[in-house]
Design a protein around this motif. Sequence first.
Motif, PDB file in Angstrom:
ATOM      1  N   VAL A  72       0.976  -1.167   0.159  1.00 38.66           N
ATOM      2  CA  VAL A  72      -0.071  -0.052  -0.051  1.00 38.66           C
ATOM      3  C   VAL A  72       1.001   1.085  -0.130  1.00 38.66           C
ATOM      4  O   VAL A  72       1.945   1.349   0.832  1.00 38.66           O
ATOM      5  CB  VAL A  72      -0.933  -0.056   1.253  1.00 38.66           C
ATOM      6  CG1 VAL A  72      -1.562   1.243   1.444  1.00 38.66           C
ATOM      7  CG2 VAL A  72      -1.779  -1.227   1.212  1.00 38.66           C
ATOM      8  N   ILE A  73       0.652   2.219  -0.908  1.00 39.74           N
ATOM      9  CA  ILE A  73       1.383   3.497  -1.158  1.00 39.74           C
ATOM     10  C   ILE A  73       0.415   4.649  -0.629  1.00 39.74           C
ATOM     11  O   ILE A  73      -0.471   4.850  -1.110  1.00 39.74           O
ATOM     12  CB  ILE A  73       1.985   3.512  -2.502  1.00 39.74           C
ATOM     13  CG1 ILE A  73       3.129   2.458  -2.854  1.00 39.74           C
ATOM     14  CG2 ILE A  73       2.725   4.907  -2.542  1.00 39.74           C
ATOM     15  CD1 ILE A  73       3.583   2.504  -4.081  1.00 39.74           C
ATOM     16  N   ALA A  79      -0.325   5.490  -6.675  1.00 35.81           N
ATOM     17  CA  ALA A  79      -0.635   5.756  -4.951  1.00 35.81           C
ATOM     18  C   ALA A  79      -1.858   5.009  -4.763  1.00 35.81           C
ATOM     19  O   ALA A  79      -2.743   4.790  -5.419  1.00 35.81           O
ATOM     20  CB  ALA A  79      -0.523   6.791  -4.456  1.00 35.81           C
ATOM     21  N   ASP A  80      -1.941   4.140  -3.457  1.00 32.12           N
ATOM     22  CA  ASP A  80      -3.511   3.780  -2.883  1.00 32.12           C
ATOM     23  C   ASP A  80      -4.474   4.928  -2.436  1.00 32.12           C
ATOM     24  O   ASP A  80      -5.480   4.902  -2.556  1.00 32.12           O
ATOM     25  CB  ASP A  80      -3.081   2.613  -2.077  1.00 32.12           C
ATOM     26  CG  ASP A  80      -2.685   1.490  -2.879  1.00 32.12           C
ATOM     27  OD1 ASP A  80      -3.117   0.683  -3.738  1.00 32.12           O
ATOM     28  OD2 ASP A  80      -1.248   1.225  -2.818  1.00 32.12           O
ATOM     29  N   TYR A  81      -3.671   5.735  -1.582  1.00 36.14           N
ATOM     30  CA  TYR A  81      -4.049   6.804  -0.932  1.00 36.14           C
ATOM     31  C   TYR A  81      -3.599   7.953  -1.199  1.00 36.14           C
ATOM     32  O   TYR A  81      -2.096   7.870  -1.113  1.00 36.14           O
ATOM     33  CB  TYR A  81      -4.409   6.383   0.474  1.00 36.14           C
ATOM     34  CG  TYR A  81      -5.237   5.257   0.998  1.00 36.14           C
ATOM     35  CD1 TYR A  81      -6.492   5.397   1.076  1.00 36.14           C
ATOM     36  CD2 TYR A  81      -4.583   3.824   1.164  1.00 36.14           C
ATOM     37  CE1 TYR A  81      -7.384   4.144   1.222  1.00 36.14           C
ATOM     38  CE2 TYR A  81      -5.262   2.780   1.347  1.00 36.14           C
ATOM     39  CZ  TYR A  81      -6.646   2.981   1.471  1.00 36.14           C
ATOM     40  OH  TYR A  81      -7.381   1.829   1.960  1.00 36.14           O
TER      41      TYR A  81
END
Lengths: 321, 244
Positions: free
Chosen positions: A282-283, A298-300
């Motif tokens: 998770v990035i 990115a994930d968030y």
Amino acid sequence: MSVLIFAELEEGKIKKTSLEAIYYGSKVAEMTGGETVVLAIGEADSAELETAGAYGAVKVMHAGGQELKEANIVAYADTLTSAATQIGAKVIVTAKSSLADAVTARTAGALKAGVAGNVTELPDLSNGFEVIRSVFTGKAFAKTSINSEVKVLAIKKNAITPEISGNKAAVEDFMAPVSEEAGKAKVIKTLKETGTVSLPEADLVVSGGRGMKGPEHWQPLLDLAEALGATTACSKPVSDMDWRPHHEHVGQTGVKIAPNLYIACGISGAIQHLAGVNSSKVIVVINTDPEAPFFKAADYGIVGDAFEVLPKLTAAVKALK
Amino acid sequence: MNILVCISSVPDTTAKITFKDDNTTFNKDGVTHIIGPYDDYALARAIELKEELGGTVTVLNVGTAETEPQIRKALAIGADEAIRVDAEPTDSFFVAEQIAAVAKENSYDLIMMGRETTDYNSGVVHGIVGQLLGMPSLSPVMELNIDGNTAKISREIEGGKEKLEATLPLILGCQEPIAEWKIASMRGIMTARKKPLNVRPAVGEGLTSVSSYSLPPEKGDCKMIPAEEAEKLIDLLQNEAKVL
């Protein structure tokens, strides 16, 4: 055929990535019908080494001699080669690291073994001995066939999730002759941060780039890392400008990491940076520029000033605990 | 001080990686190749050492004729001569065997290369060469100074570095900040054309082969969280992504 795992020790314990390698090795031994044996070089208690059994090892060969106290690449490699020869190992497994690469390389040279680095899955034995490995610095995978009698596999972090048993491994002392070359390179001094998880081992990483504006502004990032129990990292410009030490540099020409969580603060996300972090599960990207290319990987994401966002995150982490 | 610097020819670090022929071959169309970034650091430091101590720098590449622009660039930066072993560098042991064969015919005080290539990233060629030649090998080296017959080295370890002293001859896998990358001058580019480049056949064969390639899955969309509600991220990381 027997599988030998070269396990690295850290403060007398088997490193977490090496435990993954042991479990991986035990699965290969199951597939090929052989014993799972671990070689551990350096200082450690027998009680610590027995834990290798929980990850599938039957036996641990412990080379704890005085001359092996410092990580001497040649002496370690000679010891590994002797151990592999003694047990007739056909597969040598290690967790990918700069020490393991340097050591297993010499053993591969001595045993004329084919090497596959950054292996991400268990081998496929339906057509010879094939493995999947990460290539082009994380940008692709290559299905690779190893055609030599002895094979060396350096596995990537998270290649396998160990299932732990209650077994203990038998520990026996092991000593092997070391070649003359080992005495030609001597460690004079070791400078090492203690008490922190190293980047290749880390599950949680908080990283800063040029957007952090200077080394004097690192405190909010360090605070979040401390609250999370995360290891700190940085981008190449930050290490080039000496804002942070070089061993924190992650990227194409720096450390390649594979944490569960990577939080990037003030890093735009150049392709060379992504090459070092693209194996993260998770990035999270925090950047003032909504157009920063890193958001695409990115994930968030949070578009905002790291100096305002980081203290909020730190407070929220502290509230959890 | 006679130094052999081994260079790889790799896709530019910004190159998009794709494959062709049913994913069995790397697609070189439109991809610029460069000297391996780590090898480039080794080359830069080798040239500085030559300037300081005298001697020669020989560059060695295992590659097809396509790599000659990278070899010429190394000559333009300051290497004196070049050797190309005419073969695809598809396997670590194979490449190491070629380097060892060249090194056995000459006497080098130092053999330098990058810690790893940026295409296959195995990081083992220096160690295999060291074993084949019966010389110590060290990697990743981030500082190198020569004092007589002794190399003073700092090697990166996880979470820090170690300082070593080693007797020449040696084989080193290098990385930054061992030196700054060098740029060829116009004069360097002109003289590089006249410097010797010897092409020789390969010995032995590889121990591994690639049957197919694949690309990692595409990332999904990035979930944006407003900065004023930043603390919500921690909840998402714990309960949605389950990484805390």
